[in-house]
Motif scaffolding. Structure first.
Motif, PDB file in Angstrom:
ATOM      1  N   ALA A 189     120.889  41.823  13.712  1.00 29.21           N
ATOM      2  CA  ALA A 189     120.243  42.442  12.742  1.00 29.21           C
ATOM      3  C   ALA A 189     121.006  42.671  11.450  1.00 29.21           C
ATOM      4  CB  ALA A 189     120.086  44.179  13.207  1.00 29.21           C
ATOM      5  N   GLY A 190     120.320  42.942  10.079  1.00 33.33           N
ATOM      6  CA  GLY A 190     121.160  43.097   8.776  1.00 33.33           C
ATOM      7  C   GLY A 190     122.210  41.823   8.674  1.00 33.33           C
ATOM      8  N   GLY A 191     121.867  40.539   9.019  1.00 31.64           N
ATOM      9  CA  GLY A 191     122.720  39.369   8.617  1.00 31.64           C
ATOM     10  C   GLY A 191     123.946  39.428   9.499  1.00 31.64           C
ATOM     11  N   VAL A 192     123.969  40.242  10.669  1.00 28.07           N
ATOM     12  CA  VAL A 192     125.183  40.396  11.633  1.00 28.07           C
ATOM     13  C   VAL A 192     124.529  39.877  12.963  1.00 28.07           C
ATOM     14  CG1 VAL A 192     126.701  41.721  12.775  1.00 28.07           C
ATOM     15  CG2 VAL A 192     126.300  42.025  10.450  1.00 28.07           C
ATOM     16  N   LEU A 193     125.164  38.789  13.575  1.00 32.70           N
ATOM     17  CA  LEU A 193     125.103  38.502  14.953  1.00 32.70           C
ATOM     18  C   LEU A 193     126.093  38.705  15.914  1.00 32.70           C
ATOM     19  CD1 LEU A 193     123.409  36.787  17.171  1.00 32.70           C
ATOM     20  CD2 LEU A 193     124.241  34.748  16.286  1.00 32.70           C
ATOM     21  N   ALA A 194     125.929  39.297  17.061  1.00 32.26           N
ATOM     22  CA  ALA A 194     127.074  39.781  18.103  1.00 32.26           C
ATOM     23  C   ALA A 194     126.451  38.888  19.338  1.00 32.26           C
ATOM     24  CB  ALA A 194     127.300  40.957  18.294  1.00 32.26           C
ATOM     25  N   VAL A 195     127.677  38.284  19.874  1.00 30.36           N
ATOM     26  CA  VAL A 195     127.299  37.415  21.355  1.00 30.36           C
ATOM     27  C   VAL A 195     128.334  37.680  22.275  1.00 30.36           C
ATOM     28  CG1 VAL A 195     126.702  35.167  22.203  1.00 30.36           C
ATOM     29  CG2 VAL A 195     126.008  35.574  19.927  1.00 30.36           C
ATOM     30  N   LEU A 196     127.897  38.383  23.446  1.00 34.14           N
ATOM     31  CA  LEU A 196     128.839  38.096  24.605  1.00 34.14           C
ATOM     32  C   LEU A 196     128.544  36.912  25.522  1.00 34.14           C
ATOM     33  CD1 LEU A 196     131.027  39.986  26.142  1.00 34.14           C
ATOM     34  CD2 LEU A 196     129.067  41.187  26.871  1.00 34.14           C
ATOM     35  N   SER A 197     129.692  36.313  25.457  1.00 34.14           N
ATOM     36  CA  SER A 197     129.537  35.006  26.469  1.00 34.14           C
ATOM     37  C   SER A 197     130.599  34.756  27.418  1.00 34.14           C
ATOM     38  CB  SER A 197     129.604  33.728  25.560  1.00 34.14           C
ATOM     39  OG  SER A 197     130.664  33.705  24.608  1.00 34.14           O
ATOM     40  N   ILE A 198     130.544  33.968  28.286  1.00 37.56           N
ATOM     41  CA  ILE A 198     131.527  33.757  29.267  1.00 37.56           C
ATOM     42  C   ILE A 198     132.171  32.151  29.035  1.00 37.56           C
ATOM     43  CG2 ILE A 198     129.908  33.041  31.057  1.00 37.56           C
ATOM     44  CD1 ILE A 198     131.905  34.514  33.145  1.00 37.56           C
ATOM     45  N   ILE A 208     109.898  38.094  26.224  1.00 41.65           N
ATOM     46  CA  ILE A 208     109.743  38.509  24.775  1.00 41.65           C
ATOM     47  C   ILE A 208     110.885  39.358  24.820  1.00 41.65           C
ATOM     48  CG2 ILE A 208     107.114  38.920  25.284  1.00 41.65           C
ATOM     49  CD1 ILE A 208     107.564  42.012  25.971  1.00 41.65           C
ATOM     50  N   THR A 209     111.147  39.528  23.323  1.00 43.40           N
ATOM     51  CA  THR A 209     112.149  40.705  22.737  1.00 43.40           C
ATOM     52  C   THR A 209     111.757  41.339  21.523  1.00 43.40           C
ATOM     53  OG1 THR A 209     114.362  40.557  22.281  1.00 43.40           O
ATOM     54  CG2 THR A 209     113.013  38.762  21.283  1.00 43.40           C
ATOM     55  N   PRO A 210     112.065  42.707  21.621  1.00 37.81           N
ATOM     56  CA  PRO A 210     111.692  43.480  20.362  1.00 37.81           C
ATOM     57  C   PRO A 210     112.256  42.730  18.995  1.00 37.81           C
ATOM     58  CG  PRO A 210     113.199  44.653  21.625  1.00 37.81           C
ATOM     59  CD  PRO A 210     112.988  43.345  22.412  1.00 37.81           C
ATOM     60  N   CYS A 211     111.579  43.148  17.854  1.00 39.97           N
ATOM     61  CA  CYS A 211     111.910  42.637  16.653  1.00 39.97           C
ATOM     62  C   CYS A 211     111.750  43.686  15.630  1.00 39.97           C
ATOM     63  CB  CYS A 211     111.597  41.135  16.335  1.00 39.97           C
ATOM     64  SG  CYS A 211     112.585  40.455  15.016  1.00 39.97           S
ATOM     65  N   LEU A 212     112.245  43.514  14.298  1.00 41.44           N
ATOM     66  CA  LEU A 212     111.599  44.501  13.398  1.00 41.44           C
ATOM     67  C   LEU A 212     110.320  44.226  13.128  1.00 41.44           C
ATOM     68  CD1 LEU A 212     114.809  44.344  10.965  1.00 41.44           C
ATOM     69  CD2 LEU A 212     114.136  46.136  12.272  1.00 41.44           C
ATOM     70  N   HIS A 269     122.405  26.645  18.866  1.00 44.83           N
ATOM     71  CA  HIS A 269     121.866  26.872  17.495  1.00 44.83           C
ATOM     72  C   HIS A 269     121.325  28.263  17.753  1.00 44.83           C
ATOM     73  CE1 HIS A 269     121.977  22.365  17.385  1.00 44.83           C
ATOM     74  NE2 HIS A 269     121.693  22.650  15.765  1.00 44.83           N
ATOM     75  N   ALA A 270     121.212  28.907  16.852  1.00 48.88           N
ATOM     76  CA  ALA A 270     120.507  30.431  16.783  1.00 48.88           C
ATOM     77  C   ALA A 270     119.561  30.132  15.624  1.00 48.88           C
ATOM     78  CB  ALA A 270     121.740  31.327  16.296  1.00 48.88           C
ATOM     79  N   THR A 271     118.379  31.018  16.092  1.00 49.65           N
ATOM     80  CA  THR A 271     117.165  31.379  15.554  1.00 49.65           C
ATOM     81  C   THR A 271     117.052  32.735  15.192  1.00 49.65           C
ATOM     82  OG1 THR A 271     115.859  29.323  16.429  1.00 49.65           O
ATOM     83  CG2 THR A 271     114.559  31.089  15.417  1.00 49.65           C
ATOM     84  N   LEU A 272     117.545  32.963  13.865  1.00 54.99           N
ATOM     85  CA  LEU A 272     117.550  34.222  13.460  1.00 54.99           C
ATOM     86  C   LEU A 272     116.020  34.875  12.938  1.00 54.99           C
ATOM     87  CD1 LEU A 272     120.823  34.012  11.342  1.00 54.99           C
ATOM     88  CD2 LEU A 272     120.607  34.396  13.813  1.00 54.99           C
ATOM     89  N   PHE A 273     115.765  35.943  13.591  1.00 54.70           N
ATOM     90  CA  PHE A 273     114.246  36.664  13.127  1.00 54.70           C
ATOM     91  C   PHE A 273     114.484  37.422  12.089  1.00 54.70           C
ATOM     92  CE2 PHE A 273     114.041  35.736  17.741  1.00 54.70           C
ATOM     93  CZ  PHE A 273     113.213  34.435  17.696  1.00 54.70           C
ATOM     94  N   MET A 274     113.834  37.513  10.917  1.00 55.92           N
ATOM     95  CA  MET A 274     114.201  37.911   9.587  1.00 55.92           C
ATOM     96  C   MET A 274     113.171  39.111   9.837  1.00 55.92           C
ATOM     97  SD  MET A 274     116.318  36.157   9.004  1.00 55.92           S
ATOM     98  CE  MET A 274     116.965  36.610   7.419  1.00 55.92           C
ATOM     99  N   PRO A 275     113.541  40.324   9.066  1.00 56.70           N
ATOM    100  CA  PRO A 275     113.006  41.556   8.965  1.00 56.70           C
ATOM    101  C   PRO A 275     111.707  41.541   8.244  1.00 56.70           C
ATOM    102  CG  PRO A 275     114.745  41.718   7.540  1.00 56.70           C
ATOM    103  CD  PRO A 275     115.060  40.679   8.365  1.00 56.70           C
TER     104      PRO A 275
END
Length: 202
Positions: A149-158, A62-66, A120-126
């Motif tokens: 959040a707010g139309g911005v996606l940040a990803v930390l990857s290796i 699970i993950t929190p979302c708006l 692919h990214a699945t963006l959860f909308m508010p």
């Protein structure tokens, strides 16, 4: 979240906190609700009243979302939408579509899925629901953390033994611009996004 309670607006609410617990806020009254998985089932606890219930949903992550939580279970994504009032919070569920459980990672506000090496990214909308978009910039990497959040996606990857932070800014038609910073020190993504789309990174 603390080891033995929840700190909220300067008030400490003592209660058991499972290791996998996360907190989301309900629609309406913005009521805080703790969620965690126990024996493969979603459990919820109202932070203010301490009331606890087991939700009728089996999940592996699970993950929190708006406005609630996103759960991954049996190859499908589920939205557990919280509806709050001064009396407490209730929950409703919505099937958001299929995914490959072994190649899907849940993060705050987003699910990242690798399909034959293509991300692919699945963006959860508010407002509820989700939008899917391919992200070729992540192909060949291994995402470690992500935040949307707010139309911005940040990803930390290796990639190639080095940590890379990539920030995507989406327009209303899902076109986007991206910015990549390589050789990053590993750590959590220190990023805040305002409702206006203004993004602050640290």
């Amino acid at each position: 979240l603390c080891r033995d309670g929840v700190q909220l607006d300067g008030t400490f609410h003592p209660m058991p906190v499972p290791k996998t617990a996360v907190v989301a806020f309900s629609h309406g009254a913005n009521r805080p609700v703790m969620g965690w998985l126990e024996d493969g089932r979603l459990r919820l606890r109202d932070v203010l009243s301490g009331g606890e219930r087991e939700a009728s949903l089996q999940a592996g992550a699970i993950t929190p979302c708006l406005g609630g939580f996103i759960a991954l279970g049996h190859g499908r994504l589920w939205e557990a939408r919280l509806h709050g009032s001064t009396e407490g919070a209730s929950v409703s569920f919505r099937d958001m579509g299929s995914c490959h459980a072994r190649t899907t990672q849940l993060h705050s506000g987003v699910a990242l899925q690798s399909l034959l090496g293509r991300f692919h990214a699945t963006l959860f909308m508010p407002q509820g629901g989700c939008l899917a978009v391919p992200l070729p910039e992540l192909d060949g990497s291994r995402p470690l953390e992500a935040f949307h959040a707010g139309g911005v996606l940040a990803v930390l990857s290796i990639r190639g033994g080095a940590y890379v932070r990539t920030v995507f800014r989406f327009r209303s038609d899902l076109s986007y611009t991206s910015r990549k910073a390589e050789d990053q020190a590993y750590g959590c993504l220190n990023i805040a996004v305002l409702d206006t789309g203004v993004c602050v990174e640290m």
